[in-house]
Enzyme design. Structure first.
Site, PDB file in Angstrom:
ATOM      1  N   ASP A 159      -3.733  95.805 -11.182  1.00  0.00           N
ATOM      2  CA  ASP A 159      -4.840  94.933 -11.588  1.00  0.00           C
ATOM      3  C   ASP A 159      -4.774  93.562 -10.908  1.00  0.00           C
ATOM      4  OD1 ASP A 159      -6.992  94.025 -13.068  1.00  0.00           O
ATOM      5  OD2 ASP A 159      -5.876  93.754 -14.923  1.00  0.00           O
ATOM      6  N   GLU A 201     -11.609  86.979 -11.293  1.00  0.00           N
ATOM      7  CA  GLU A 201     -12.218  88.076 -12.062  1.00  0.00           C
ATOM      8  C   GLU A 201     -11.792  88.004 -13.519  1.00  0.00           C
ATOM      9  OE1 GLU A 201     -12.296  92.229 -13.794  1.00  0.00           O
ATOM     10  OE2 GLU A 201     -10.620  90.859 -13.479  1.00  0.00           O
ATOM     11  N   GLU A 202     -10.539  87.663 -13.739  1.00  0.00           N
ATOM     12  CA  GLU A 202      -9.977  87.683 -15.086  1.00  0.00           C
ATOM     13  C   GLU A 202     -10.449  86.494 -15.927  1.00  0.00           C
ATOM     14  OE1 GLU A 202      -8.364  90.155 -16.080  1.00  0.00           O
ATOM     15  OE2 GLU A 202      -7.120  91.023 -14.498  1.00  0.00           O
ATOM     16  N   ASP A 248     -10.547  98.867  -8.561  1.00  0.00           N
ATOM     17  CA  ASP A 248      -9.850  98.145  -9.626  1.00  0.00           C
ATOM     18  C   ASP A 248      -8.990  99.118 -10.427  1.00  0.00           C
ATOM     19  OD1 ASP A 248      -9.038  96.086 -11.259  1.00  0.00           O
ATOM     20  OD2 ASP A 248     -11.021  95.612 -12.046  1.00  0.00           O
ATOM     21  N   HIS A 330      -2.802  95.115 -18.702  1.00  0.00           N
ATOM     22  CA  HIS A 330      -2.612  93.816 -19.349  1.00  0.00           C
ATOM     23  C   HIS A 330      -1.319  93.743 -20.155  1.00  0.00           C
ATOM     24  CE1 HIS A 330      -6.959  92.073 -19.050  1.00  0.00           C
ATOM     25  NE2 HIS A 330      -6.406  92.336 -17.874  1.00  0.00           N
TER      26      HIS A 330
END
Length: 361
Positions: A159, A201-202, A248, A330
């Site tokens: 990621d 992006e996050e 992704d 995550h």
């Protein structure tokens, strides 16, 4: 990739209605005098023969990608951090050393975040910017910000360090073929390749329309207001995007990639066909016919990701994101130790064949 499942997987009726009204390409339709912005709707791949498929499989190197492209990215790299600068320099240096003569642009801007204004920098690498049309491969190079826990940092291997490395390996492995795109000929469409590495992006805090997709929102808006070809009055850079292929959450074992959008189903079908063809030739390692990567089993929920600002502006999208998400998503375990080399190697081959077919190389 950021956010929890609820805010990222959204009700898709409005998005599916949007893509449903976009022009669908029909095999066999005679083009005649088609406006260049519509040529993507009739574009057909140039399929590779068995010899060429074997050359692709032999030309890509998971070991070289791992050492030279991936490992330097397995660092903390949230926007504005020293690691973000290091990752950006690494990506650009890897591209600059290639023969194909990529044109690099850094799109730097400030944006408000939950922690005040932050600087973001997208990387856009384009082969032959004068070409009217571009196949676009994209990923995000930032990692999500997490406080350090027990001296561990979040490096976001799937990621999205691996997608970044896959794009760099594609540029290296296909360097000779891509170099030929500089020479426009009547036998090939006015078409080239673009690589985009998004920053931001996050989400910094909680996923929301304001706290997410910083780089892609900015770049989509910028491209929509930039004339293309230069000097054009009625067309912009988004018109020049044939297809946005967004990578992704790639790198975990046994991924499944569904097809999200009906208007790009035929290109998803090419990924399926390439996977089947390479397997039949024995060019995919440890690949089971019961675990195909690409599965066209209908159109599920749209996942919030960097394609959304482009999708809303009418750009055709292939979203290559593993669904369900990897178990390490995550967590501090999204690291090198939990990556699957064989899967990444197989996906490299499939993606490289897809690009060669699309670009008629």
């Amino acid at each position: 990739m950021a956010g929890c499942r609820d805010p990222r997987v959204v009700d898709t009726l409005h998005l599916l209605l949007l893509v449903a009204v976009l022009p669908l390409a029909v095999s066999g339709v005679r083009r005649g005098a088609v406006d260049w912005t519509q040529e993507k709707n009739y574009h057909q791949p140039a399929l590779l023969n068995v010899s060429s498929l074997r050359q692709v499989a032999e030309g890509t190197s998971i070991s070289e990608m791992w050492q030279n492209d991936l490992r330097p990215l397995l660092i903390e790299r949230y926007p504005g951090s020293p690691g973000s600068f290091a990752a950006r320099q690494h990506i650009m240096q890897r591209i600059q050393r290639l023969q194909a003569d990529w044109v690099l642009e850094v799109d730097t801007f400030l944006s408000q975040t939950p922690y005040g204004y932050r600087s973001f920098s997208n990387i856009i690498s384009t082969l032959n910017p004068t070409a009217k049309r571009h196949l676009v491969l994209a990923c995000h190079y930032d990692s999500k910000y997490f406080p350090h826990w027990d001296d561990r940092v979040f490096v976001g291997a799937t990621d999205s360090a691996v997608p970044c490395a896959m794009m760099l390996e594609l540029a290296r492995a296909l360097d000779k073929q891509l170099f030929s795109l500089k020479n426009i000929s009547d036998s090939r469409p006015d078409l080239s390749l673009q690589l985009i590495f998004f920053d931001g992006e996050e989400a910094f805090h909680l996923w929301s329309p304001q706290d997410s997709l910083y780089g892609s929102r900015h770049l989509a808006s910028k491209m929509a207001s930039t004339p293309h070809p230069p000097g054009a009055r009625d067309t912009n850079q988004l018109h020049g995007m044939d297809l946005l292929v967004l990578l992704d959450l790639i790198g975990a074992p046994f991924p499944t990639f569904p097809n999200f959008f009906p208007n790009t189903a035929r290109w998803f079908g090419r990924l399926e066909a390439i996977e089947h063809g390479l397997r039949e030739l024995g060019l995919l390692k440890d690949h089971s016919s019961e675990r195909w990567y690409f599965r066209n089993y209908g159109y599920g929920g749209v996942i919030q990701d960097d394609h959304i600002p482009f999708l809303r502006r009418g750009v055709p999208v292939l979203h290559l994101i593993s669904s369900p998400f990897p178990e390490v998503w995550h967590t501090m375990d999204d690291n090198e130790e939990n990556l699957d080399r064989t899967t990444i190697d197989n996906l490299n081959k499939i993606l490289q064949v897809f690009v060669l077919e699309y670009l008629h190389l």
